[in-house]
Scaffold this active site. Structure first.
Site, PDB file in Angstrom:
ATOM      1  N   SER A  95      41.430  26.129  82.306  1.00 17.45           N
ATOM      2  CA  SER A  95      40.275  25.561  82.990  1.00 17.45           C
ATOM      3  C   SER A  95      39.021  26.445  82.873  1.00 17.45           C
ATOM      4  CB  SER A  95      40.633  25.304  84.451  1.00 17.45           C
ATOM      5  OG  SER A  95      39.621  24.595  85.110  1.00 17.45           O
ATOM      6  N   ASP A 106      32.117  30.891  70.724  1.00 13.46           N
ATOM      7  CA  ASP A 106      31.230  30.062  69.906  1.00 13.46           C
ATOM      8  C   ASP A 106      29.879  30.721  69.675  1.00 13.46           C
ATOM      9  OD1 ASP A 106      33.221  28.234  69.735  1.00 13.46           O
ATOM     10  OD2 ASP A 106      32.311  26.736  71.055  1.00 13.46           O
ATOM     11  N   LYS A 120      43.393  23.144  79.619  1.00  9.97           N
ATOM     12  CA  LYS A 120      43.098  22.339  80.822  1.00  9.97           C
ATOM     13  C   LYS A 120      41.583  22.192  80.904  1.00  9.97           C
ATOM     14  CE  LYS A 120      43.640  20.583  85.055  1.00  9.97           C
ATOM     15  NZ  LYS A 120      42.235  20.330  85.376  1.00  9.97           N
TER      16      LYS A 120
END
Length: 275
Positions: A95, A106, A120
């Site tokens: 999560s 990224d 999740k």
């Protein structure tokens, strides 16, 4: 420096910011952020933590079928940068911890080390029924990382599908069942405050355990710090020291060395022959 975040609550970002300011005053060289065994927490907290390390760009977005898409971007103010970072994750990172790890990966702000995360990344709304006597949890959207890929692992997802956060190439470090048990035991020994310093027998074994994932992170940070060091200049050759002559004693003449010059040879005179 090493910081372990066990969850994302209301004050996580605030507490982390205080620690980072103290480390910055001490000339922080590199940071290891440990998100292993972190089940997640508040979305807002994950966004605030991510914003501490990137100055601009997308942090996370949500997309769903019947809901409006939402995006969250970073702000330059209050960014901590200028030092290498490594983020530790494992199969139990989920999560909010996946949102932070994916964002930093990224944006090439940190190297991700460890194992693939849980996957999740669903946005769920709770609808109260029967006047609050029961409730229905609906999944309405999913979290997407800055590169647009999905985070959530759906029931029929394959390992080749896009879900969770994968370690960077060359930084996957899987733990065996025994190593995982040793790591959990070691953490428990560190986290529990015992009366009069009493420790169970397994504490000694746990203390000797070397965490392979943490070791990999330390090696990465050290390599980055070594790369930042200026190349060492070649040592200059030592010049020969001048010869020191002993000083003359008081009341004595300085000794003067005279070199004996060869005496000139007498020229031979040639006598005239008598006729």
């Amino acid at each position: 420096a090493y910081i372990r975040v066990i969850g994302f609550g209301r004050h996580t970002s605030e507490d982390l910011q205080k620690v980072l300011k103290q480390l910055a005053d001490q000339k922080l060289g590199g940071l290891i952020l440990d998100l292993r065994f972190n089940p997640g927490g508040l979305l807002s907290s994950a966004i605030e933590v991510s914003d501490l390390f990137i100055a601009k760009g997308r942090i996370v977005s949500t997309e769903g079928r019947n809901v409006e898409s939402r995006i969250w971007d970073a702000e330059e103010k209050g960014t901590f940068e200028g030092f290498p970072m490594a983020v530790l994750v494992n199969r139990y990172s989920a999560s909010a911890s996946e949102i932070v790890a994916a964002c930093l990966q990224d944006h090439h702000r940190a190297v991700i080390i460890g194992e693939r995360t849980w996957g999740k990344g669903s946005v769920q709304n709770i609808v109260q029924l029967e006047g609050g006597a029961s409730a229905l949890k609906l999944t309405t959207a999913g979290y997407h990382r800055p590169n647009g890929k999905n985070i959530h692992r759906f029931p029929n997802a394959k390992d080749s599908d896009d879900w969770g956060v994968l370690p960077d190439p060359g930084f996957e470090v899987k733990l065996s069942g025994k190593e995982m048990t040793q790591l959990i035991t070691q953490r428990r020994q560190k986290d529990v405050v015992r009366k009069n310093g009493e420790a169970k027998p397994e504490a000694a074994e746990a203390a000797e355990f070397v965490d392979p994932q943490l070791k990999k992170a330390l090696e990465y940070i050290q390599s980055q710090l070594d790369a930042q060091k200026p190349p060492s200049e070649p040592k200059a050759k030592a010049e020969p020291k001048p010869e020191t002559k002993p000083e003359p004693k008081p009341g004595t003449r300085p000794e003067v060395k005279s070199e004996a010059k060869p005496e000139p040879k007498a020229e031979e005179s040639k006598g005239e022959e008598s006729k």
